[in-house]
Design a protein around this motif. Structure first.
Motif, mmCIF file in Angstrom:
data_model
loop_
_atom_site.group_PDB
_atom_site.id
_atom_site.type_symbol
_atom_site.label_atom_id
_atom_site.label_comp_id
_atom_site.label_asym_id
_atom_site.label_seq_id
_atom_site.Cartn_x
_atom_site.Cartn_y
_atom_site.Cartn_z
ATOM 1 N N LEU A 170 0.825 -1.206 0.000
ATOM 2 C CA LEU A 170 0.000 0.000 0.000
ATOM 3 C C LEU A 170 0.861 1.259 0.000
ATOM 4 O O LEU A 170 0.572 2.214 -0.727
ATOM 5 N N VAL A 171 1.919 1.269 0.782
ATOM 6 C CA VAL A 171 2.826 2.419 0.822
ATOM 7 C C VAL A 171 3.440 2.640 -0.563
ATOM 8 O O VAL A 171 3.518 3.777 -1.043
ATOM 9 N N GLN A 172 3.876 1.580 -1.229
ATOM 10 C CA GLN A 172 4.447 1.706 -2.579
ATOM 11 C C GLN A 172 3.437 2.333 -3.535
ATOM 12 O O GLN A 172 3.799 3.198 -4.342
ATOM 13 N N GLU A 173 2.193 1.906 -3.464
ATOM 14 C CA GLU A 173 1.169 2.424 -4.375
ATOM 15 C C GLU A 173 0.802 3.866 -4.032
ATOM 16 O O GLU A 173 0.669 4.708 -4.921
ATOM 17 N N ILE A 174 0.657 4.169 -2.762
ATOM 18 C CA ILE A 174 0.338 5.543 -2.350
ATOM 19 C C ILE A 174 1.443 6.488 -2.797
ATOM 20 O O ILE A 174 1.173 7.594 -3.279
ATOM 21 N N ASP A 175 2.687 6.049 -2.657
ATOM 22 C CA ASP A 175 3.833 6.887 -3.041
ATOM 23 C C ASP A 175 3.878 7.174 -4.542
ATOM 24 O O ASP A 175 4.516 8.132 -4.968
ATOM 25 N N GLN A 176 3.201 6.356 -5.344
ATOM 26 C CA GLN A 176 3.159 6.593 -6.797
ATOM 27 C C GLN A 176 2.167 7.685 -7.177
ATOM 28 O O GLN A 176 2.259 8.252 -8.262
ATOM 29 N N LEU A 177 1.207 7.950 -6.303
ATOM 30 C CA LEU A 177 0.148 8.906 -6.595
ATOM 31 C C LEU A 177 0.397 10.219 -5.863
ATOM 32 O O LEU A 177 1.068 10.248 -4.841
#
Length: 137
Positions: free
Chosen positions: A48-55
């Motif tokens: 989730l952190v990886q995905e949030i950091d992409q946005l």
């Protein structure tokens, strides 16, 4: 553009996204995360952190179940990511409302519209009984 993360138990997140995209087209700035059987909480949090950091900017996170692991993990990430919004009970009407209006409405209006679309998308069809008997034809 408002970012979207769909996080559910099993593999329903990418599948519900595919269904919504069949109706309203391919979506940008939208990511999915599966919480698989046997996966650790730390692994889910890391994904989730990886995905949030992409946005960037406003990020709306949709989960399947209030109190479930995806929901609880996102709630735990609010301290680090106060810009995320979390809505549970994801369904296709919610996604369509979000995709169609995410660049048209202000954040609070969009959140309200998503929730309303999710609720109004639940419907029980009831057959209307005909006043004419079948044998009258």
């Amino acid at each position: 553009m408002v970012g979207v993360i769909i996080c559910t138990h099993g593999s329903s997140a990418p599948e519900i996204l595919k269904s919504a995209e069949m109706i309203c087209g391919k979506q940008e700035n939208c990511l999915t995360v599966n919480f698989e059987n046997g996966e650790s909480l730390d692994q889910l949090k890391k994904e989730l952190v990886q995905e949030i950091d992409q946005l960037r900017g406003i990020i709306i996170c949709l989960t399947d179940l209030k109190g479930g692991t995806p929901f609880n993990t996102l709630v735990g990430l609010l301290k680090k990511y106060p810009e995320i919004e979390i809505i549970t009970g994801v369904n296709i009407p919610m996604l369509l409302e979000l995709f169609i209006n995410r660049d048209q409405l202000e954040k609070e209006q969009l959140l309200s519209a998503i929730i309303e679309a999710g609720k109004s998308g639940v419907y029980r069809y009831q057959r209307i009984k005909s006043s004419i008997q079948d044998d009258e034809f």
